[in-house]
Motif scaffolding. Structure first.
Motif, short mmCIF file in Angstrom:
data_model
loop_
_atom_site.label_atom_id
_atom_site.label_comp_id
_atom_site.label_asym_id
_atom_site.label_seq_id
_atom_site.Cartn_x
_atom_site.Cartn_y
_atom_site.Cartn_z
N PRO A 323 0.80 -1.23 0.00
CA PRO A 323 0.00 0.00 0.00
C PRO A 323 0.83 1.28 0.00
CG PRO A 323 -0.86 -1.54 1.61
CD PRO A 323 0.42 -2.13 1.10
N HIS A 341 -10.85 -0.71 9.64
CA HIS A 341 -10.14 -0.95 8.38
C HIS A 341 -9.63 0.39 7.83
CE1 HIS A 341 -10.03 -3.11 4.21
NE2 HIS A 341 -8.87 -2.80 4.67
N ARG A 397 -13.74 6.41 16.97
CA ARG A 397 -14.98 5.72 17.28
C ARG A 397 -16.02 6.65 17.91
NH1 ARG A 397 -13.50 2.10 22.64
NH2 ARG A 397 -13.68 3.80 24.08
N ALA B 9 -15.29 7.33 24.66
CA ALA B 9 -13.84 7.39 24.49
C ALA B 9 -13.22 6.91 25.80
CB ALA B 9 -13.41 8.81 24.18
N PRO B 10 -12.04 6.27 25.75
CA PRO B 10 -11.42 5.82 26.99
C PRO B 10 -11.17 7.01 27.91
CG PRO B 10 -10.17 5.09 25.06
CD PRO B 10 -11.23 6.03 24.57
N LEU B 225 7.92 6.54 13.14
CA LEU B 225 6.93 5.89 12.29
C LEU B 225 6.72 4.43 12.71
CD1 LEU B 225 5.12 6.37 9.85
CD2 LEU B 225 6.98 5.57 8.39
N PHE B 228 4.49 4.31 15.63
CA PHE B 228 3.11 4.55 15.19
C PHE B 228 2.52 3.26 14.62
CE2 PHE B 228 0.32 6.27 11.65
CZ PHE B 228 -0.75 6.53 12.47
N ARG B 231 1.65 0.82 17.41
CA ARG B 231 0.38 1.14 18.07
C ARG B 231 -0.80 0.82 17.16
NH1 ARG B 231 -0.35 6.55 19.32
NH2 ARG B 231 1.36 7.27 18.01
N LEU B 232 -0.64 1.16 15.89
CA LEU B 232 -1.72 0.94 14.93
C LEU B 232 -2.05 -0.55 14.83
CD1 LEU B 232 -3.48 2.40 12.91
CD2 LEU B 232 -1.65 2.24 11.23
N GLU B 235 -3.99 -1.62 17.83
CA GLU B 235 -5.35 -1.09 17.84
C GLU B 235 -6.23 -1.81 16.83
OE1 GLU B 235 -6.89 1.54 19.27
OE2 GLU B 235 -5.27 2.35 20.49
N SER B 236 -5.70 -2.02 15.67
CA SER B 236 -6.53 -2.54 14.60
C SER B 236 -5.64 -3.13 13.50
CB SER B 236 -7.38 -1.38 14.05
OG SER B 236 -8.03 -1.79 12.89
N ARG B 238 -6.24 -4.75 10.87
CA ARG B 238 -6.68 -4.58 9.49
C ARG B 238 -6.38 -3.16 9.01
NH1 ARG B 238 -12.40 -5.36 7.36
NH2 ARG B 238 -12.00 -5.72 5.16
N ALA B 239 -6.58 -2.19 9.88
CA ALA B 239 -6.24 -0.82 9.52
C ALA B 239 -4.74 -0.69 9.30
CB ALA B 239 -6.72 0.16 10.59
N ARG B 241 -2.77 -2.99 8.16
CA ARG B 241 -2.47 -3.56 6.86
C ARG B 241 -2.82 -2.57 5.75
NH1 ARG B 241 -1.89 -9.27 5.15
NH2 ARG B 241 -1.68 -9.88 7.32
N PHE B 242 -3.95 -1.89 5.95
CA PHE B 242 -4.36 -0.87 4.98
C PHE B 242 -3.33 0.26 4.95
CE2 PHE B 242 -6.71 3.23 4.50
CZ PHE B 242 -6.92 3.13 3.13
N ALA B 243 -2.81 0.60 6.11
CA ALA B 243 -1.82 1.67 6.16
C ALA B 243 -0.51 1.25 5.51
CB ALA B 243 -1.55 2.07 7.61
N GLY B 244 -0.31 -0.06 5.33
CA GLY B 244 0.89 -0.52 4.66
C GLY B 244 1.92 -1.12 5.60
N ASN B 350 -12.44 1.98 30.15
CA ASN B 350 -13.29 1.90 28.98
C ASN B 350 -14.78 1.80 29.29
OD1 ASN B 350 -11.68 2.00 26.52
ND2 ASN B 350 -10.64 0.23 27.40
#
Lengths: 504, 361
Positions: A323, A341, A397, B9-10, B225, B228, B231-232, B235-236, B238-239, B241-244, B350
């Protein structure tokens, strides 16, 4: 006049910070199809959840068949004679149809009896379905039939359907309508929730229109024009995106015989996809959900690798690039799933702005992130796309779906892509924001970018596309000019009615 | 009825407050435990938390504080990087052992040469590499064959313990040790000793390394980076992976860094406070560091404080055993309570607690 089947008066439900339903009242007659019409966020779902016993109202009264009625649970609602087909199916892919139906019943009969009942009901209502098939193998239309049959086996007096056609092809919609009419003729009332006006005009006898949690009117949809219904629903004049008449440039993105296996067990593999996308072109890719949309976005964004030469960006092979490298070359993407995502739910908007924007917006110097630049970029997206948020440091969120959608689409658009791929760009966004996003996509194309829009909203695609193609079981139809396509032709491109005959 | 309601939000306040509340709750519950065992709870708590720093023998205990906190912090900082990304290195204890063996072996190989400027740095490097390579085993198995790094790294601890026993009895045994198991004492070999930098403070090179690791981890997570992306990914995924983010590289990076830091901790321990490779060289720092990492909210500065607190309970616990006759198990239970309460109160970050029946409204 006889007693209405369901009468609702003064129903109010408040959530912290928002009144979802404010003094809502309407009534449904026996054997009628009643439409509940409103934009996303108008309070339709909250209202039916109260009727179905999922949510308790703060105030107000419901009467079912003349009796005071306040269900504490769906179980209670079901035993009163209310059944509901949800927009999102609650089915297990790994179980067969009969097992899935049994799981949703109060006390299911033995499997063999149940299978026969399913067969009977599916035949008499023209919903062909084999009880032995695995749900994982069914199309979305067929899955919906499983849900409907599950409801019909309870012999309901009132059937609630929440946006049932959003996942169907035009032909499947026709089959569904025939079924619903047959039910109606047998005296079952139907509460039909939708924001698709033409459907409501063909199917429904009465309509209640909600806006911002309040009833703003009722109408007989058979005699009220779609335009008037829309005006009541939206409450403001819709901005129709400006016409497009700019010439197309060179081919920016070429996909050539692309076949890729889906990474997920129940995903759809892409088969032999070929397309050409020119500068200035908006290619609309239609199709029913689950026919390879996520996978198509994934191979184009670089999350799924493919043979290098299967994807050419400016005639350079990029199939093996990730990406980040594709972003460097100007190929950007905005996935459908906003939370988890396109954006990380617990990260702030500025962090989410950096997520895909750090490279093209120069936020990283020698691997050190300049958070000030990230904040500035986030603010730019927020102000340009009118994202309603208290600031750049709130977690993703905390934003409503529509606002986050504006943010993630805006984040990609403002990076001035050469090629932009978006999946469901206006899903869950209110009408005026959706119009703004569509306009932004058109402006981007007018400025010379190539845009590929994957969507299940055919009206949207017809409105903005220069060319159109449809995904069906991982295959892409031939790309055709969007102008002049008829709804029947589109339906055939989307794969017809999955080989199902219309009820007789 | 008590209900939990998810916060939009937390809560920032609770994120900082939970460790404090957890420590207080541990004191209360631990005090009750000690009371049931027939010890005066006030005295027990004072012996554990107060006396080591301000009591009569504080001059001795204060030095011990840094000696114990150093390896805990060094290991926990590395672990926290992985934990933040959802990469679970549970085998720091093994990497700690292998780091110590490698570092000590390099030092012993030069014995009795006098060249501190060469030998000690080489030992440090060898210790880091040892821990790094031991952590690469679960790393490569996960990225190549999709094995579970939790199980592999944990089980490798027991393999490392066997290697330690073999080293202490075989290759690294002190040739002048009259046949007793265990290596030469590195503290007596000046070129290889990890000496106290300021007399009486307990400050040795391992503590310095821990402080440097805290600073680097802080910068990495907040500005870099890669941080970052760590942390990403946590957190997520899949996100990310999308970010690369390249998941393979990230897994190897996190396991590698935590392994290298654990290996360093082992080296500094064997060359300093412990002095020699022996069968029972490892005392569980690698496992306790997991608690320290969470107690410190996976935040480098938090880990620094948590490491000191944890070291305090160790030292105070030992003192309580010695002076009050509390059983060792009671002290371990006390430390366990700390993690238990921390994770328990974490819910408040939370979620919001609502009392009373579900409002009919």
């Amino acid at each position: 006049m006889t007693t209405p089947l369901l009468q609702v008066e003064g129903l109010t439900k408040a959530y912290p910070g928002v009144i979802a339903n404010d003094d809502v009242g309407f009534s449904i007659g026996k054997g009628t199809v009643h439409a509940l019409l409103g934009e996303n966020g108008a309070g339709k779902s909250t209202l039916v959840k109260m009727v179905y016993g999922l949510v308790r109202s703060d105030q107000g009264e419901m009467r079912f068949d003349g009796e005071v009625f306040s269900p504490a649970s769906p179980h209670e609602a079901r035993s009163t004679g209310i059944a509901m087909v949800f927009q999102h199916f609650s089915l297990f892919d790994a179980l067969d149809v009969a097992e899935n139906v049994a799981l949703g019943m109060e006390d299911p009969p033995p499997m063999r009896t149940l299978a026969r009942q399913i067969q009977d009901v599916s035949e008499s209502y023209g919903l062909p379905l084999n009880p032995d098939r695995l749900v994982g193998d069914l199309s979305a239309g067929e899955r919906q039939r499983v849900e409907i049959i599950r409801c019909l086996l309870q012999d309901p007096k009132l059937l609630i359907m929440d946006e049932p056609t959003s996942v169907l092809t035009p032909q499947e919609v026709e089959i569904l309508f025939q079924t619903l009419r047959k039910l109606q003729s047998e005296g079952t009332s139907i509460l039909y929730i939708s924001h698709k006006l033409e459907e409501i005009r063909t199917l429904c006898d009465a309509a209640t229109i909600l806006r911002l949690g309040k009833v703003v009117g009722s109408a007989d949809p058979k005699v009220t024009s779609a335009r008037d219904l829309a005006a009541m629903m939206v409450g403001e004049e819709l901005k129709v995106p400006a016409a497009r008449d700019h010439s197309l440039g060179d081919v920016a993105l070429r996909v050539d015989g692309l076949s890729v296996a889906s990474p997920g067990a129940f995903g759809t593999s892409l088969k032999e996809i070929s397309l050409e996308l020119r500068k200035g072109e908006v290619l609309g890719v239609g199709g029913v959900a689950g026919n390879g949309q996520d996978e198509l976005l994934g191979v184009l964004s670089g999350e799924i690798k493919s043979p290098a030469a299967a994807i050419l960006l400016d005639e350079k092979p990029v199939g093996q690039l990730g990406p980040v490298e594709r972003r460097a070359l100007g190929l950007l993407a905005a996935p459908e799933e906003r939370l988890g995502h396109a954006a990380a739910p617990d990260m702030s908007l500025s962090e989410n702005a950096a997520l895909s924007g750090w490279l093209r917006k120069g936020m990283v110097n020698r691997n050190i992130v300049d958070w000030k630049k990230a904040r500035n970029f986030a603010s730019e997206v927020i102000s340009t796309f009118d994202v309603r948020t208290p600031g750049t440091e709130v977690p993703a969120r905390a934003l409503s779906g529509g606002n986050l959608q504006k943010f993630v689409v805006g984040r990609e658009i403002l990076q001035s892509p050469e090629v932009l791929v978006v999946n469901q760009p206006t899903w869950g966004v209110d009408a005026s924001a959706a119009a703004a996003i569509r306009q932004a996509l058109l402006d981007l194309a007018a400025a010379g970018a190539a845009v590929l829009v994957i969507s299940q909203d055919l009206d949207e695609l017809m409105e903005i596309s220069t060319t159109f193609a449809a995904l069906n079981e991982g295959r892409l139809s031939k790309v055709r000019p969007a102008q002049g396509l008829t709804i029947d032709e589109i339906g055939m491109m989307m794969g017809g009615a999955h080989g199902m005959e219309v009820a007789s | 009825m008590i209900r939990l309601e998810k916060r939009a939000a937390p809560s920032r306040i609770w994120a900082y407050l939970t460790p404090v509340v957890a420590v207080l709750a541990t004191m209360v519950a631990g005090g009750a435990l000690f009371a049931l065992l027939g010890t005066d709870p006030w005295q027990a708590i004072r012996t554990i938390f107060w006396d080591p720093i301000f009591g009569e023998f504080a001059f001795y205990y204060r030095g011990q504080l840094l000696v114990k906190a150093g390896p805990l912090i060094l290991i926990a900082v590395g672990l926290a990087l992985g934990f933040k990304a959802g990469i679970w290195n549970i085998g720091a204890e093994g990497q700690y052992i292998i780091g110590a063996i490698c570092g000590a072996a390099v030092g012993l190989a030069f014995y009795p040469m006098e060249a501190r400027w060469l030998i000690f740095p080489l030992m440090v490097i060898a210790g880091a590499i040892g821990g790094f390579l031991w952590a690469m085993i679960p790393g490569i198995l996960r990225t190549r064959f999709n094995t579970n790094e939790i199980l592999v790294s944990l089980l490798l601890v027991y393999v490392a313990e066997q290697i330690l026993a073999w080293m202490a009895l075989g290759p690294l045994r002190n040739p002048e040790g009259a046949g007793f198991p265990g290596s030469r004492n590195l503290r007596n070999y000046e070129s290889a000793a990890n000496t106290e930098l300021f007399a009486g403070t307990g400050m040795h090179w391992g503590v310095v390394a821990a402080l440097i690791a805290v600073i680097f981890a802080y910068i990495l997570l907040s500005r870099h980076l890669t941080g970052f992306h760590i942390r990403l990914t946590g957190e997520s995924p899949r996100a990310a992976r999308f970010a690369g983010v390249n998941p393979t590289r990230l897994v190897l990076f996190c396991l590698g860094v935590s392994g290298a830091l654990a290996g360093l901790a082992g080296l500094f321990e064997v060359a300093g406070p412990s002095g020699q490779i022996s069968i029972d060289f490892n005392v569980g720092y690698g496992f306790t560091a997991i608690i320290v990492a969470f107690l410190g909210r996976l935040h480098p500065v938090g880990i620094l404080l948590a490491g000191l607190l944890m070291a305090l309970t160790y030292i105070g616990g030992e003192a309580a055993q010695a002076t009050l006759g509390l059983p060792a198990a009671a002290i371990q239970a006390f430390q366990g309570m700390l993690l238990f309460f921390l994770l328990g109160f974490d819910v408040l970050t939370n979620f919001r607690v609502r009392f009373g029946a579900r409002a009919a409204a």
